[in-house]
Design a protein around this motif. Structure first.
Motif, PDB file in Angstrom:
ATOM      1  N   UNK A 225      21.108   8.470  43.606  1.00 54.93           N
ATOM      2  CA  UNK A 225      19.884   8.021  43.062  1.00 54.93           C
ATOM      3  C   UNK A 225      19.239   9.388  42.554  1.00 54.93           C
ATOM      4  N   UNK A 226      18.559   9.042  41.400  1.00 52.97           N
ATOM      5  CA  UNK A 226      17.704  10.242  40.825  1.00 52.97           C
ATOM      6  C   UNK A 226      16.450   9.546  40.444  1.00 52.97           C
ATOM      7  N   UNK A 227      15.342  10.291  41.122  1.00 53.41           N
ATOM      8  CA  UNK A 227      13.767   9.686  40.559  1.00 53.41           C
ATOM      9  C   UNK A 227      13.383  10.738  39.935  1.00 53.41           C
ATOM     10  N   UNK A 228      12.925  10.146  38.705  1.00 53.94           N
ATOM     11  CA  UNK A 228      12.153  11.231  37.845  1.00 53.94           C
ATOM     12  C   UNK A 228      10.647  10.688  37.620  1.00 53.94           C
ATOM     13  N   UNK A 229       9.604  11.591  37.422  1.00 55.14           N
ATOM     14  CA  UNK A 229       8.249  11.207  37.635  1.00 55.14           C
ATOM     15  C   UNK A 229       7.905  12.147  36.238  1.00 55.14           C
TER      16      UNK A 229
ATOM     17  N   UNK B  83      14.986   1.252  47.122  1.00 52.96           N
ATOM     18  CA  UNK B  83      15.775   2.004  46.320  1.00 52.96           C
ATOM     19  C   UNK B  83      16.480   3.019  47.067  1.00 52.96           C
ATOM     20  N   UNK B  84      15.685   3.654  48.132  1.00 47.87           N
ATOM     21  CA  UNK B  84      16.309   4.573  49.111  1.00 47.87           C
ATOM     22  C   UNK B  84      17.149   3.957  50.147  1.00 47.87           C
TER      23      UNK B  84
ATOM     24  N   UNK C  17      15.436   7.898  56.410  1.00 50.69           N
ATOM     25  CA  UNK C  17      16.422   6.667  56.295  1.00 50.69           C
ATOM     26  C   UNK C  17      17.898   7.144  56.228  1.00 50.69           C
ATOM     27  N   UNK C  18      18.116   8.251  56.428  1.00 52.82           N
ATOM     28  CA  UNK C  18      19.294   8.568  56.558  1.00 52.82           C
ATOM     29  C   UNK C  18      20.129   9.109  55.227  1.00 52.82           C
ATOM     30  N   UNK C  19      19.386   9.283  54.169  1.00 49.56           N
ATOM     31  CA  UNK C  19      19.902   9.776  52.968  1.00 49.56           C
ATOM     32  C   UNK C  19      20.019  11.321  53.020  1.00 49.56           C
TER      33      UNK C  19
ATOM     34  N   UNK D 120      13.892  -2.031  59.187  1.00 50.99           N
ATOM     35  CA  UNK D 120      12.858  -1.698  58.082  1.00 50.99           C
ATOM     36  C   UNK D 120      13.290  -2.096  56.783  1.00 50.99           C
ATOM     37  N   UNK D 121      14.558  -1.750  56.598  1.00 46.03           N
ATOM     38  CA  UNK D 121      15.437  -1.653  54.982  1.00 46.03           C
ATOM     39  C   UNK D 121      15.620  -3.154  54.921  1.00 46.03           C
TER      40      UNK D 121
END
Lengths: 465, 203
Positions: free
Chosen positions: A30-34, A114-115, A134-136, A239-240
């Motif tokens: 996963x790659x988050x951009x802002x 997403x996470x 969350x364990x990532x 939760x997920x």
């Protein structure tokens, strides 16, 4: 087989190859951009490259988004627009301004599913370790690395050292994840966990909600750690489950087995271990200009004359000068000008509930801004009537974004003003040029709003928890 | 990025702990395109007084700091935000080496990616160098030594980072040479953890 830590397991499942000099090429799930990712998009554009895996890349507008309707300046509007253009050009899903999924990247990502546990997650933001709750395996990266991930969906890394941080026992009422984090950072230093990935464990960590774990992991970087994580358990799974991007149907059961298997093996060895006694942790506030400069609210501001080294004496005296505090003064004698509740550290629903527990039926004597961590949290808080408690107390309830934590969207603390803030950095100028920031939990910020000075929230919470 | 093995230049002292990236470049300058240059933003609020004028007493504004290529400072330099702009500000201001007892991890990675050396020395040694400033130093990546008039110290640097600074490698080119291994890994990942590829969102 040698017993493995959680980091070992996450590392092994993402290592594509190891170079002769020891660097590993890791796969990025996963790659988050802002908005701040504009440098990286410009870098790949210069080379005429495309985003290699747009389906694994998510855009979130947060750093520059307005919390009061419209962007504060044309430059700020351009930053938000550039993110929309870059994500559209490359076919990247965007949680943009006005989208019900918008929020701070480290709030929206987990909230949308997403996470997930077991993922390797990167983002051009230092608070990316949040997702480790969350364990990532998640960590912040710079623009050159963001460009590399956009272009290849991989990243070169040296394996960090393994650190186990156990918090054992039970937290007192009114004491939470923020206090645990500021406690260990004040003990080990802002560079205390440098080069390490922290696995948080112990009964007090297991007893935290996912929201609390997100706060704890979020602050890992403030103690210098590369990453922070909590082994997934039943609390994590519950939760997920059912979140929009989380696995469902037959895949869910298979995923759960894989998530739970991330817990460290019995007998796994760490490069470093530290243990805290939860019962000894009191509500903490920062007095200086680094998160390590923190003390229990019952304490007094340190005196540079009692420092061990000349460098330390200079640091303390510089911090006190900037903060406008006197050596030895009681922390509770510190008047505040305003408060801020929000950020990727403390903008979640439980944070808002905890602030509301203090504020219910009370009036704030100083102004304050409350910005929920996401549009969804805003909606939920309003459904619970929390917004009414805040506005009836005289505080301002606004839209979600990084807001006054980073001061990029125009929500600023004026020079010389003192803010009780639930954010993550009390750095000089962080909330605005010359602004004085005291970090603390949401309940403590709410207590400061009610009394007008730094205050132990515990008496104000009696009978309300 | 061009590689380098040896730098000789003026070192200047900034005897302050915890210089975070918010101080290295305040957030308000970060919407500027890199092509415009970031050197003037370096430590902007430390370098300027409340009246907006450069503070002549500040270390980097003093005449002996002019043309400095090496910055010597105290522990936890570059902590905080991942903003690579902090490194752009240093590099665009002509700094090629920062010497300190400890650095923020993300800052260090960003530095290496821009040819800037974060050289780690024991706090006691850093104090010796701070006291000697301004001084001309030589920093050598082959021998991992910092030398000056009458002084010589070995510094620590990760071997991977050392190679990268010397070779001026571009990671994207290096990585693309492994395209087949990456593609095979992705296939395997999809099989083992299909949920990594999110299904179309329901509702």
């Amino acid at each position: 087989m040698t017993p493995r830590t959680m980091l070992d397991k996450l590392w092994d499942s993402h290592e594509i190859l190891t170079r002769e000099d020891g660097a590993s090429l890791l796969w990025v799930d996963r790659h988050f951009v802002h908005e701040g990712s504009h440098h990286a998009f410009a870098k790949i554009a210069e080379r005429g490259m495309k985003v290699r895996h747009p389906e694994l890349t998510f855009g979130v507008a947060d750093h520059y988004v307005p919390t009061h309707g419209t962007a504060a300046s044309p430059d700020i509007a351009r930053m938000i627009r550039t993110l929309s253009e870059n994500t559209a050009r490359h076919g990247i899903e965007l949680f943009g301004v006005g989208d019900p999924r918008q929020g701070i990247v480290h709030v929206s990502g987990p909230e949308q599913g997403v996470t997930l546990p077991g993922l390797l997650i990167v983002c051009g933001d230092s608070h990316t370790a949040t997702h480790g709750a969350l364990g990532a395996y998640s960590f912040g990266i710079g623009a050159t690395e963001v460009a590399h991930v956009l272009a290849t969906q991989t990243i070169w890394q040296n394996k960090p050292r393994r650190m186990r941080l156990a918090v054992e026992g039970e937290l007192a009422p009114g004491v939470g994840a923020k206090d645990i984090a500021l406690n260990w950072i004040s003990l080990l230093g802002a560079d205390g966990a440098r080069g390490h990935a922290i696995e948080y464990t112990g009964s007090a960590v297991r007893g935290l909600s996912v929201e609390g774990r997100l706060t704890l992991c979020n602050l890992s970087i403030e103690g210098g750690a590369r990453s922070g994580m909590v082994p997934p358990d039943e609390v994590t799974l519950a939760w997920i489950k059912g979140r929009p991007y989380a696995p469902s149907g037959a895949q869910w059961a298979r995923a759960c087995d894989s998530f739970l298997a991330l817990a460290p093996d019995a007998g796994a060895e760490y490069d470093r271990e530290a243990t805290l006694d939860a019962a000894e942790i009191a509500p903490i506030v920062t007095w200086g200009t680094s998160p390590e400069e923190a003390l229990p609210i019952t304490g007094r501001v340190p005196d540079p004359a009692r420092a061990r080294t000349e460098a330390e004496a200079k640091r303390i005296s510089d911090s006190l000068d900037y903060m406008g505090l006197k050596p030895g003064q009681s922390l509770t004698d510190t008047q505040v000008d305003q408060i801020f509740i929000g950020s990727c550290t403390n903008g979640r629903i439980e944070d808002l509930r905890s602030a509301a527990a203090v504020l219910r039926g009370r009036k704030a004597v100083v102004p304050g801004l409350i910005s929920p961590g996401s549009a969804q949290i805003k909606q939920q808080a309003e459904a619970e009537g929390l917004d009414k408690i805040f506005t009836e107390a005289g505080l301002e309830w606004v839209d979600s974004g990084c807001s006054m934590c980073v001061g990029m969207n125009g929500d600023l603390v004026a020079a010389g003003k003192r803010c009780a803030s639930t954010t993550n950095r009390n750095f000089r100028g962080r909330q605005g040029k010359g602004a004085r920031t005291h970090l603390m939990s949401p309940a403590m910020a709410a207590a400061a709003a009610v009394t007008g000075h730094l205050t132990d929230a515990r008496p104000l919470l009696e009978g309300r928890l | 990025m061009t590689g380098w093995t040896r730098i000789e230049g003026r070192a200047t002292a900034l005897p302050v702990e915890n210089i975070d990236t918010d101080q290295l470049i305040p957030a308000r300058f970060m919407s500027t395109p890199r092509s415009e240059g970031y050197g003037d933003f370096l430590l902007y609020d430390m370098r300027h007084g409340d009246d907006g004028q450069p503070d002549p007493e500040f270390a980097l504004n003093r005449p002996e700091a002019k043309g400095a290529r090496i910055l010597i400072t105290r522990r936890n330099f570059g902590a905080g935000s991942s903003r690579e702009a902090a490194v752009y500000a240093l590099v665009d201001a002509g700094i090629q080496v920062v010497i300190a007892p400890s650095f923020g991890d993300i800052f260090s990675s960003n530095a290496i990616n821009n040819g800037l050396l974060p050289a780690r020395l024991d706090a006691e040694v850093v104090e010796v160098l701070l006291a000697a400033c301004a001084v001309d130093l030589t920093v050598d990546l082959e021998s991992l030594m910092i030398t000056g008039p009458g002084v010589s110290f070995a510094f620590e640097l990760d071997p991977v980072w050392r190679q990268k600074l010397i070779n001026g490698w571009d990671d994207i080119d290096l990585t693309l040479a492994h395209a087949d291994e990456i593609a095979a890994f992705a296939e395997d990942r999809k099989e083992r953890a299909p949920w990594v590829w999110p299904a179309p969102v329901q509702g």
